[in-house]
Write an enzyme that holds these catalytic residues in place. Sequence first.
Site, PDB file in Angstrom:
ATOM      1  N   TYR A 430      -3.593   9.674 -30.600  1.00 18.74           N
ATOM      2  CA  TYR A 430      -4.917   9.402 -29.649  1.00 18.74           C
ATOM      3  C   TYR A 430      -4.558  10.711 -28.641  1.00 18.74           C
ATOM      4  O   TYR A 430      -4.181  11.465 -29.290  1.00 18.74           O
ATOM      5  CB  TYR A 430      -4.021   8.356 -28.074  1.00 18.74           C
ATOM      6  CG  TYR A 430      -2.626   8.033 -28.047  1.00 18.74           C
ATOM      7  CD1 TYR A 430      -1.981   9.916 -27.588  1.00 18.74           C
ATOM      8  CD2 TYR A 430      -2.014   6.722 -26.967  1.00 18.74           C
ATOM      9  CE1 TYR A 430      -0.769   9.394 -27.209  1.00 18.74           C
ATOM     10  CE2 TYR A 430      -1.084   7.304 -26.646  1.00 18.74           C
ATOM     11  CZ  TYR A 430      -0.011   8.437 -26.435  1.00 18.74           C
ATOM     12  OH  TYR A 430       0.717   8.651 -26.564  1.00 18.74           O
ATOM     13  N   GLU A 431      -5.792  10.810 -27.951  1.00 16.75           N
ATOM     14  CA  GLU A 431      -6.385  12.456 -27.288  1.00 16.75           C
ATOM     15  C   GLU A 431      -6.627  13.664 -27.743  1.00 16.75           C
ATOM     16  O   GLU A 431      -6.348  14.634 -27.984  1.00 16.75           O
ATOM     17  CB  GLU A 431      -4.255  12.472 -26.366  1.00 16.75           C
ATOM     18  CG  GLU A 431      -4.302  12.497 -26.028  1.00 16.75           C
ATOM     19  CD  GLU A 431      -5.082  11.783 -24.120  1.00 16.75           C
ATOM     20  OE1 GLU A 431      -5.873  12.388 -24.095  1.00 16.75           O
ATOM     21  OE2 GLU A 431      -5.195  10.804 -23.733  1.00 16.75           O
ATOM     22  N   GLY A 432      -7.377  12.705 -29.387  1.00 11.83           N
ATOM     23  CA  GLY A 432      -7.921  13.384 -30.248  1.00 11.83           C
ATOM     24  C   GLY A 432      -7.414  13.499 -31.385  1.00 11.83           C
ATOM     25  O   GLY A 432      -5.518  13.904 -31.447  1.00 11.83           O
TER      26      GLY A 432
END
Length: 565
Positions: A430-432
Amino acid sequence: MPASQTLADIQFLLTEVLQAPAQWQALAPFAEADAELAGQVLEEAAKFVDSAVAPLQRVGDEVGCRFDAGQVRTPPGFRDAYQAFWQGGWPALACAPEDGGQGLPAVLECVLYEWLAGANHGWTMAPGLLHGAYECLKHHASDALKAQYLEKVATGEWLATMCLTEAHAGSDLGLVRTRGVPQPDGSARVNGSKIFISGGEHDLTDNIVHLVLARLPDAPAGPKGLSLFLVPKVLEDGTRNAVVCERIEEKMGLHGSPTCVMRFDDATGWLVGEPNKGLNAMFVMMNAARLHVGLQGIGLLEAAWQKASAYAAERRQMRAPGATEPVSLIQDHPSIRRTLHTQRAWIDGGRVLAYHTALQLDIAKHSTDAAERAAAQRWCALVTPVLKAAFTDQGFQGASACLQVFGGHGYVSEWGIEQIVRDVRVAMIYEGTNEIQAIDLLVRKVLADGGAGMQALLATLPATTRCNALAQITSDLATAVAQHPQQPDLPYWVADEYLRATALVLLEWAWGRITAAPGGSAERWQAPAHALHTWVLPELDMRLAVMRQRLADAAVLQDKLASTA
């Protein structure tokens, strides 16, 4: 993970290694925040984490969140702990006093969230996006939205979400279909569905502030046509907005955090920032989140290390080489020492990098020296994706190595180590995803200016052999990309290697700071320093070799392309 167990180490890194109090006191907003005050804040933070949050780790995993007809119930004790958290002022440590915050340096908030993640990752997911949402609203929201929502988010009285992902789009935000239609009263009607929304619905707070990426009716296609909307769960008049949680996901880990599928059915929202520039506003939130995700990797690796180290100090198994007794503590076996010392090298060096980055964030905001601000901004832009990717990767790999210390006992739930391995895995996604972080670093940041920014950053580090090697490969990559326009995929093949190589060079720098500090030669730091040079840094040669081979292959291909042109 007892936060108090790490307090002395962290205070040493902040005060002796980084000289952090002197750095933040040079900035006007923090002139009164001396080392004594910081120490008191951290001591109280450690007590809160150990007493209120850590004891909920197992119940969060075993009971998990419950979904019933659109309602989500968090595990027993979670709401009470969260209410105590925000009422104690902890979410507002680094927020501005005029917004209800305490106005303290960002690095203190970083330490707090590292501890929280290590103590109870599932619980920490709830407030994990607060600071990013605060920064997003503070910089981009209208005065009317700030008046209504900013203080509630800053203090944590209301939690926030980041609604980006859609089922068909994944990481490709250009494919987002959710729409926002402006209304005569200045609001918008938001329609669409989002997946993987952490904390999209819960019982921790009375309201949830959803920040939603959507398209205006006349928006251009692709990512440049996205706008950002604030969509609250509960409207100002107390009525429930048309925001529906359809279900929560059954996951590998993070059972204490509800990962929601959210539907917006003509939900009332308001534009944040300029039309079609939603990504500009959202990236403020994402960049803040990425540093915190890197800290999650460090905090969870610390938690795994503590468990493995304690087990190795008690478990007796076989005779260690050179031992006289028939049975030895497993911490006396070389393979176990190697595992523990290697993970310790990553944890300690990672803390120096993360805390230094947090200091640079404040310098970039508040320094009166333009050159100092520019250098700080450069550091944060280049190092944040490295922290996010390298230290979440090591968080998972290192936690798995710590599980190995337990042997078969690590694979059963009794000892708690397997939960850490399951929980930390998502931080690589997550978050890229970490692959996107590598592309962001090499393609969008390093090569965008021909490597000039990275070379300037490397020039501030001691000119070690490894640092010079990274500078050389940076130059070689920039040259190859310029000379081989017919091979646009060239940097993408080596982006992962480049990020990892950068992490290793920065880790060497961090440990140089540790060992050069007063007290850095103490026994506490000797074993991980040795592990760094013996078992960690040699990886750089392999990463460089992969990149050099790819450059050689590109040159051969370029010759073939030229001969057939």
